[in-house]
Design a protein around this motif. Sequence first.
Motif, PDB file in Angstrom:
ATOM      1  N   GLY A 194       0.821  -1.211   0.000  1.00  0.00           N
ATOM      2  CA  GLY A 194       0.000   0.000   0.000  1.00  0.00           C
ATOM      3  C   GLY A 194       0.851   1.256   0.000  1.00  0.00           C
ATOM      4  N   GLU A 195       0.567   2.171   0.898  1.00  0.00           N
ATOM      5  CA  GLU A 195       1.296   3.440   1.006  1.00  0.00           C
ATOM      6  C   GLU A 195       2.425   3.368   2.027  1.00  0.00           C
ATOM      7  OE1 GLU A 195       0.759   6.092  -0.995  1.00  0.00           O
ATOM      8  OE2 GLU A 195      -0.693   4.817  -2.029  1.00  0.00           O
ATOM      9  N   LYS A 196       2.649   2.210   2.639  1.00  0.00           N
ATOM     10  CA  LYS A 196       3.687   2.075   3.653  1.00  0.00           C
ATOM     11  C   LYS A 196       5.071   2.161   3.013  1.00  0.00           C
ATOM     12  CE  LYS A 196       0.799  -1.229   6.039  1.00  0.00           C
ATOM     13  NZ  LYS A 196       0.282  -2.391   5.360  1.00  0.00           N
ATOM     14  N   PRO A 197       6.074   2.621   3.763  1.00  0.00           N
ATOM     15  CA  PRO A 197       7.432   2.678   3.214  1.00  0.00           C
ATOM     16  C   PRO A 197       8.049   1.293   3.068  1.00  0.00           C
ATOM     17  CG  PRO A 197       7.414   3.415   5.495  1.00  0.00           C
ATOM     18  CD  PRO A 197       5.976   3.202   5.095  1.00  0.00           C
ATOM     19  N   TRP A 198       7.565   0.314   3.839  1.00  0.00           N
ATOM     20  CA  TRP A 198       8.040  -1.069   3.735  1.00  0.00           C
ATOM     21  C   TRP A 198       6.994  -1.988   4.369  1.00  0.00           C
ATOM     22  CZ3 TRP A 198       8.619  -4.113   8.014  1.00  0.00           C
ATOM     23  CH2 TRP A 198       8.659  -3.466   9.241  1.00  0.00           C
ATOM     24  N   SER A 199       7.064  -3.252   4.012  1.00  0.00           N
ATOM     25  CA  SER A 199       6.152  -4.239   4.575  1.00  0.00           C
ATOM     26  C   SER A 199       6.732  -5.628   4.339  1.00  0.00           C
ATOM     27  CB  SER A 199       4.781  -4.139   3.905  1.00  0.00           C
ATOM     28  OG  SER A 199       3.904  -5.103   4.446  1.00  0.00           O
ATOM     29  N   VAL A 200       6.420  -6.566   5.203  1.00  0.00           N
ATOM     30  CA  VAL A 200       6.742  -7.972   4.959  1.00  0.00           C
ATOM     31  C   VAL A 200       5.698  -8.452   3.958  1.00  0.00           C
ATOM     32  CG1 VAL A 200       6.873 -10.279   5.964  1.00  0.00           C
ATOM     33  CG2 VAL A 200       7.734  -8.318   7.256  1.00  0.00           C
TER      34      VAL A 200
END
Length: 82
Positions: free
Chosen positions: A31-37
């Motif tokens: 999504g709009e997150k800077p990072w994600s697992v």
Amino acid sequence: MKHMTVVYSIVDESRFIEEQTRVMDLFAELGEKPWSVTAVSLDNEIRRLELVEQAISKSDVEIIPAILEHNDVGNVSDIDEL
């Protein structure tokens, strides 16, 4: 976009539960997150790739389906075990 692969080697599953829960809580769409697992495997996929590369270098491509389907590939030390 960049990617990073991390392999956890777990000796004591009961003591790893808290960290596994934390990792799974981070598992989400980017999504709009800077990072994600964004991907999780319950096995050592780096080791799986190493075994596939070993099979290719030995011209033993017939063993590759067994490597891809193995359910505990992280504990396979050599393609001769398959």
